[in-house]
Design an enzyme around this catalytic site. Sequence first.
Site, PDB file in Angstrom:
ATOM      1  N   GLU A   5     -21.037 -64.125 -25.895  1.00  0.00           N
ATOM      2  CA  GLU A   5     -22.430 -63.735 -26.063  1.00  0.00           C
ATOM      3  C   GLU A   5     -22.440 -62.329 -26.639  1.00  0.00           C
ATOM      4  O   GLU A   5     -21.675 -61.471 -26.183  1.00  0.00           O
ATOM      5  CB  GLU A   5     -23.146 -63.756 -24.689  1.00  0.00           C
ATOM      6  CG  GLU A   5     -24.598 -63.335 -24.746  1.00  0.00           C
ATOM      7  CD  GLU A   5     -25.269 -63.363 -23.364  1.00  0.00           C
ATOM      8  OE1 GLU A   5     -24.568 -63.329 -22.331  1.00  0.00           O
ATOM      9  OE2 GLU A   5     -26.516 -63.438 -23.327  1.00  0.00           O
ATOM     10  N   HIS A  12     -21.207 -58.048 -19.540  1.00  0.00           N
ATOM     11  CA  HIS A  12     -20.975 -58.828 -18.319  1.00  0.00           C
ATOM     12  C   HIS A  12     -20.017 -59.976 -18.594  1.00  0.00           C
ATOM     13  O   HIS A  12     -19.787 -60.347 -19.740  1.00  0.00           O
ATOM     14  CB  HIS A  12     -22.280 -59.383 -17.732  1.00  0.00           C
ATOM     15  CG  HIS A  12     -23.040 -60.316 -18.626  1.00  0.00           C
ATOM     16  ND1 HIS A  12     -23.975 -59.886 -19.530  1.00  0.00           N
ATOM     17  CD2 HIS A  12     -23.011 -61.669 -18.756  1.00  0.00           C
ATOM     18  CE1 HIS A  12     -24.487 -60.923 -20.166  1.00  0.00           C
ATOM     19  NE2 HIS A  12     -23.920 -62.022 -19.725  1.00  0.00           N
ATOM     20  N   HIS A  52     -18.767 -67.364 -19.879  1.00  0.00           N
ATOM     21  CA  HIS A  52     -18.772 -66.568 -21.112  1.00  0.00           C
ATOM     22  C   HIS A  52     -18.578 -65.086 -20.811  1.00  0.00           C
ATOM     23  O   HIS A  52     -18.715 -64.650 -19.671  1.00  0.00           O
ATOM     24  CB  HIS A  52     -20.059 -66.779 -21.927  1.00  0.00           C
ATOM     25  CG  HIS A  52     -21.325 -66.307 -21.270  1.00  0.00           C
ATOM     26  ND1 HIS A  52     -22.116 -67.112 -20.495  1.00  0.00           N
ATOM     27  CD2 HIS A  52     -21.950 -65.103 -21.293  1.00  0.00           C
ATOM     28  CE1 HIS A  52     -23.175 -66.434 -20.073  1.00  0.00           C
ATOM     29  NE2 HIS A  52     -23.091 -65.202 -20.532  1.00  0.00           N
TER      30      HIS A  52
HETATM   31 CO    CO Z   1     -24.687 -63.809 -20.403  1.00  0.00          CO
END
Ligand code: CO
Length: 134
Positions: free
Chosen positions: A130, A7, A79
């Site tokens: 991440e 994502h 992020h």
């Molecule tokens: Co995230």
Amino acid sequence: MIGRLNHVAIVVPDLAAAAALYRDALGARVSPPRPLPAHGVSVVFVELPNSRIELLEPLGPESPVRGFLDRNPAGGMHHVCYEVADIIAARERLTAAGARVLGNGEPQIGAHDKPVLFLHPKDFCGTLIELEEA
Ligand code: CO
């Protein structure tokens, strides 16, 4: 080592307005808002054919994205999340290469109930990364 883009997270000042924008202007499928108090955010998932966008609104005074929103009052990209098969192996490889893992260096359980780590943006082209064990 990294796999799919899991994502992209965008911090927004108004989750309902952002969800409406993605639904109505961009024609995307969006989830209902979901509070995640343990993570200090409310989230709307935008489902794309090949990935997803997470719209994040700070939740509570200790929210980890509150400071970001203070610095970016209109919102902004926060992020990107890449999938890895083995998060400990990924951490060992990255720290051996000199990359910094945020926090205490141990994987935490992320918003999808899977182990995650965050990498210092200064080590990755100014982008907070991440890693999620898929
Ligand atoms: Co995230």
